[in-house]
Design an enzyme around this catalytic site. Structure first.
Site, PDB file in Angstrom:
ATOM      1  N   LYS A   1      33.487  63.372  99.870  1.00 58.83           N
ATOM      2  CA  LYS A   1      33.491  62.954  98.464  1.00 58.83           C
ATOM      3  C   LYS A   1      34.844  62.443  97.974  1.00 58.83           C
ATOM      4  CE  LYS A   1      29.537  65.759  97.163  1.00 58.83           C
ATOM      5  NZ  LYS A   1      28.913  66.607  96.146  1.00 58.83           N
TER       6      LYS A   1
ATOM      7  N   ASP B   1      27.757  64.414  90.124  1.00 59.95           N
ATOM      8  CA  ASP B   1      27.611  65.839  90.433  1.00 59.95           C
ATOM      9  C   ASP B   1      27.800  66.722  89.211  1.00 59.95           C
ATOM     10  OD1 ASP B   1      26.963  65.978  93.140  1.00 59.95           O
ATOM     11  OD2 ASP B   1      29.046  65.857  93.779  1.00 59.95           O
TER      12      ASP B   1
ATOM     13  N   ARG C   1      46.940  76.513  96.413  1.00 63.82           N
ATOM     14  CA  ARG C   1      47.561  75.271  95.951  1.00 63.82           C
ATOM     15  C   ARG C   1      46.515  74.282  95.454  1.00 63.82           C
ATOM     16  NH1 ARG C   1      47.862  70.679  98.337  1.00 63.82           N
ATOM     17  NH2 ARG C   1      47.293  71.563 100.369  1.00 63.82           N
TER      18      ARG C   1
END
Length: 275
Positions: free
Chosen positions: A66, A102, A153
Site C-alpha cells: 500500500k 480503506d 518509531r
C-alpha cells in the site's frame, strides 16, 4: 471490449475481492472481470508496469504494497498523500492515480455499531491500512486516538502526521482496559495458528474490538477479545465498503453494500443478521 481489473498483494489467495467485484459487474451488466495477482515486494514494480502494458482499467492494492506502490504512480489523491498509502488505483487518460478508500470504508463499518460518546481508541499497527484508518477517524471527528506498533518509531511517525498519540506495545497492553475501541490493523491472524499482536489480558468487557482481517471471520485477536467480554467486529464491513468506493470510482455505479456484506459473511461460513 471486455475490461479487466485486479487486486495485487502478497499473499493474495485469500482475497474475496475477485468474487465481490465480479458479482457487482454481473449485477450491473458491466462487461468486465477482476483477477488476483500475486507479487512479492521485489517484483512489485515489474508487475505494475506489466499490468499497465496489458491495459488494466483499475487496481486494488493490499498488504504489503500500500505504501511501496506509490513511487510507481503518476499522481496521488490528497487523502492518499496525507496517508502515504494507496489501496485503489484508477487510470485516467493514460495516467495512474492512487487513492485510499480503506479509512472511509472502516469508518462506515464502525459507524454501523453503537458507540460511546468521545470514545478512547487504540489502533494497533502503523502500516498502510493503519494510516488510512487513523486519518479517517480523525477526519470523522474521533479526537482521542492512540497508535501502538511493534516498531515504536513508526507509531511516532504516524501519530505526528495525524495529530494523535503514540504508545509502545507494552504501554498499550498495560492500559488496554482504558480504551473503548481496539482496532487491529496488522497482518497477524491472516495465517493459521498465528498468535496475537499484543496481550489481551487487560481488555475491558464491553469495549469494541475490531480486526480489519475478514478471512477468517474470527481471528485470534477477535476470539481473545470475545473471551474478555468485548464486542467483536470483523473486517467484512470495511472490506465491502472500501471495495464499493473503488467500484464507484471505476464505473460510476454505487453497488449494494448491505447485500454484499451478507453474501461475503455467509460465503466465509458465518451467519449474517441484516442490520
Amino acid at each position: 471490449m471486455k475490461k479487466w481489473y485486479a487486486v495485487i498483494g502478497d499473499p493474495i489467495a485469500h482475497s474475496m475481492s475477485p468474487f465481490m467485484h465480479d458479482l457487482w459487474f454481473k449485477e450491473h451488466g458491466i462487461n468486465a472481470t477482476y483477477i488476483p495477482i500475486h507479487a512479492e515486494p521485489a517484483k512489485l514494480e515489474k508487475a505494475f508496469q506489466a499490468m499497465k502494458t496489458l491495459g488494466i482499467c483499475g487496481l486494488n492494492v493490499t498488504l504489503p504494497h500500500k505504501s511501496s506502490i506509490i513511487p510507481f504512480l503518476d499522481r496521488l489523491d490528497e487523502t492518499a498523500v496525507k496517508m502515504n498509502a494507496v489501496n485503489t488505483v484508477t487510470f485516467e487518460g493514460g495516467k495512474s492515480v492512487g487513492w485510499n478508500t480503506d479509512g472511509d470504508g472502516f469508518v462506515r463499518s464502525l459507524a454501523a455499531n453503537p458507540l460511546p460518546e468521545n470514545p478512547k481508541i487504540l489502533v494497533i499497527g502503523a502500516g498502510g491500512a493503519a494510516r488510512g484508518i487513523v486519518f479517517a477517524l480523525k477526519r470523522a471527528g474521533f479526537s482521542d486516538v492512540s497508535v501502538a506498533n511493534r516498531t515504536y518509531r513508526r507509531a511516532e511517525e504516524l501519530a505526528h502526521a495525524a495529530g494523535c498519540t503514540a504508545v509502545t506495545m507494552k504501554e498499550a497492553e498495560l492500559a488496554l482496559g482504558q480504551y473503548n475501541i481496539l482496532i487491529q490493523t496488522t497482518s497477524v491472524g491472516l495465517a493459521k495458528d498465528e498468535g496475537l499482536p499484543l496481550s489481551m489480558e487487560h481488555a475491558a468487557a464491553g469495549s469494541l474490538a475490531a480486526d480489519i482481517i475478514y478471512n477468517p471471520l474470527e481471528t485470534p485477536f477477535l476470539k481473545a477479545a470475545k473471551e474478555k467480554g468485548c464486542t467483536a467486529l470483523n473486517g467484512v464491513g470495511m472490506f465491502v465498503y472500501q471495495g464499493a468506493i473503488a467500484f464507484e470510482k471505476w464505473t460510476g455505479v454505487e453497488p449494494d453494500t448491505e447485500k454484499m456484506i451478507g453474501i461475503i459473511t455467509e460465503k466465509l461460513g458465518g451467519n449474517y443478521v441484516n442490520r
